[in-house]
Write a protein that holds these residues in place. Sequence first.
Motif, PDB file in Angstrom:
ATOM      1  N   THR B 147      -9.643  -3.689   7.009  1.00 41.79           N
ATOM      2  CA  THR B 147     -10.720  -2.746   6.730  1.00 41.79           C
ATOM      3  C   THR B 147     -11.823  -3.443   5.956  1.00 41.79           C
ATOM      4  O   THR B 147     -11.901  -3.318   4.741  1.00 41.79           O
ATOM      5  N   TYR B 346      -3.874  -9.978   3.785  1.00 40.15           N
ATOM      6  CA  TYR B 346      -3.986  -9.430   2.428  1.00 40.15           C
ATOM      7  C   TYR B 346      -3.293 -10.336   1.425  1.00 40.15           C
ATOM      8  O   TYR B 346      -3.834 -10.637   0.358  1.00 40.15           O
ATOM      9  N   LYS B 356      -0.447   0.400   5.776  1.00 37.64           N
ATOM     10  CA  LYS B 356       0.119   0.701   4.471  1.00 37.64           C
ATOM     11  C   LYS B 356       0.789  -0.534   3.884  1.00 37.64           C
ATOM     12  O   LYS B 356       1.392  -1.329   4.594  1.00 37.64           O
ATOM     13  N   ALA B 372      -9.693  -4.002  -2.552  1.00 35.19           N
ATOM     14  CA  ALA B 372      -8.697  -3.071  -2.022  1.00 35.19           C
ATOM     15  C   ALA B 372      -8.598  -1.848  -2.928  1.00 35.19           C
ATOM     16  O   ALA B 372      -8.403  -0.722  -2.470  1.00 35.19           O
ATOM     17  N   THR B 375     -11.470   0.401  -1.977  1.00 32.21           N
ATOM     18  CA  THR B 375     -11.361   1.054  -0.668  1.00 32.21           C
ATOM     19  C   THR B 375     -10.280   2.123  -0.646  1.00 32.21           C
ATOM     20  O   THR B 375     -10.399   3.101   0.074  1.00 32.21           O
ATOM     21  N   THR B 376      -9.213   1.948  -1.444  1.00 32.53           N
ATOM     22  CA  THR B 376      -8.177   2.983  -1.429  1.00 32.53           C
ATOM     23  C   THR B 376      -8.701   4.278  -2.051  1.00 32.53           C
ATOM     24  O   THR B 376      -8.195   5.353  -1.765  1.00 32.53           O
ATOM     25  N   LYS B 377      -9.740   4.152  -2.900  1.00 35.62           N
ATOM     26  CA  LYS B 377     -10.296   5.358  -3.515  1.00 35.62           C
ATOM     27  C   LYS B 377     -11.582   5.811  -2.817  1.00 35.62           C
ATOM     28  O   LYS B 377     -12.300   6.670  -3.324  1.00 35.62           O
TER      29      LYS B 377
END
Lengths: 293, 426
Positions: B147, B346, B356, B372, B375-377
């Motif tokens: 991503t 990653y 995931k 990261a 982007t997770t938030k």
Amino acid sequence: MGSVRNNKKAIAVFILPAAILFIVIIIVPIFMSAYYSLLNWDGMTTGKFIGFQNYVNLFTDPSVNFMKTLWDAIILAVFSVFIQLPISLGLALVLAKGIKGERFFLSVFFIPVLISSVVIGQLWLKIYNPNYGLLNAFLKAVGLSKWVHTWLGDEKTALMAVIVPILWQFIGYHMLLLYAGVKSVPKELTEAAKIDGATSWQISWNVIIPQIKPVIRMCIIFAVVGSFKTFDMIYVLTNGGPAHASEVPSTLMISLIFGRNQYGFGSAVAIIIIALCFIFAIGIRRVFKVEED
Amino acid sequence: MKKKILSIALCLTMTAGILAGCGAKKDSDSGDKKTLTMWSIATEADNMHSSYLKAIEEYEKAHPDYKIKFETFENQAYKTKIKSAVAANELPDIFFTFGGGFSEPFAKSGKVVELDKYYEKYKDLLPEAALKNQTYDGKLYGSTFTTPVSMMFYNKAIFKKNNIEVPKTYDELLNAVKVLKKAGITPISTSVKDTWVLGMLHDGLTLKSAGPTKLQNALLKKDGQSYNDPDMLQSAKDVVELKKAGAFEDGATGLSNDEAVQPFLDGKAAMFFTGSWLGGDVNNKSYNKDDFGVAPIPVVNDKNATLGDFMGGASDTLMVAKSSKNKEVACEAAFEIAKNISKNAYLEGVAIPAWKIDYDDSKVAGMTKEIAGYTTKAHSFTLWFDTLLQAEDANKYLELLEQLYTGGITPEQYVKAMADQLDSTK
């Protein structure tokens, strides 16, 4: 040996492999492109037949601006014929006179022709680099900082900046052709002129150049046709940019086909390039013939 | 004599070449293993290269009957190659492509496999939201692995020296630019020759001005949203304003991406706006990686957008050709390999995973983990203009952006021309 040359069957057998290759690799694709140019086709899905609409769009669609690319090619052709060829001819005449180190200079001038265009392009990219390029560094060193430019990134200078390496690259090529021509002029003619008291300038102008007219004609055809299909150097240096400032028909064709997915439209450009090359080649031949008569 | 030796030498090399060719062929035919061919742009110079290799190795270990023949091509040339391959129906079993508008004709051409039924198995590991850009007409055509998002990379040392806070709004950014310019440092390094680099900044500012919904509607021609809108105009004006304030180096129109990145990595420019992949380069290629920081692109209009709106999303895609002889296996492999790439990239700190994280990631390099974390938030993802738009629009957009930068057109003319272009291909 003679019997083989008179045997039509044998001739056919020997010509066949080359003829097949020529037809399959050159003739057939031209006709396929001609057909594609009549389609509205993205290259992947099935195309739709739209007649000559692509050709109409080519000259009317302002987002394509095909006339500008033709104009750029014409400018390149003019520079090739009136700047590149005279330099080549001058070098050929001087070298053919038998100066010291003739072979050495011949090889040196021919080197750019041997090197891949991509390599030359990379070389010139470094020369033109706005920060550490040779050209800007030189201008700064001699106190001409005013002239420092982003040569390839400025719409006003980009076209000239790509034309210079193209001219430079092929000077050696034309020089070699002309050199061979000059060398094949019979010695008796130049010697006779010399005895009559002609200067070496007069010998060149009145004896040698008229003698090598066929070679010059060939060089002009190569230079003009080459200008219309020029691609590699521009692709490496600017890819037609900035804002189409250095776009020529062939880079436009690539960006239409692979950038915009307009395979049919791009094929129309290809057909026009082929047509123009033919027209100019035949036209130049005619002009020279008229002069000869 | 010399000539003779030369001709013999040439003959020998040619024969050797032919023999070598034969030899190689024999090798690949031997054994009972079936071979799947896979194309990608992860060349040896690409920071994803080793992630691909490891992913393939892991796949081959888990599937001993199959061998992956991995071939890589340079990015720009690959775009041409893959289009020709689709046209000529000469696709490899599995191939890399870009999501969004770029691959839409591939899906429409009917030459790639619909993957919905294979995806079922991986639903828990790969969120459906991540596959938005691989879905055409409600059908899934590809798997994805990373991503990437646009970020603002900056030089902490330079910021500290000039007493600049990390800008959170456009006004703060403009201010920072002015301070840096006065101090004689290039504020933002960018490439206009590779116009997508400038696009990273422009797209980001447009998103932060118009907000994700409005922008996506305009670009995807939905709900009658025109691009000729005050919010889009604002970001175009901002780019021009930044330029006038001396934000970019003078020669940006003549520099390629590589030539523009280097001054930033060398600490000569203060900021660089680009995709999260630069995090990998900072980790691997800069002299002092502790000098670098990363932050979301500043907000232009806080009524429409927040720091949590991101330009980017899972665009890297693996597709399977319908012409593949081992279609079933290839479809599964497209997901398995994507999963492996996601993990390896990653762990190596070169990319943000789309899958995931079900493994230990405590050793991931700082900057990548930081991104990261953002982007997770994230609130939203909007794909870059030149990926989201179909080829013709994308091309025109880059052209117009270049003209906007060089001053050939005004911001008003720019948004009008964008709107006209988007309308013309509706």
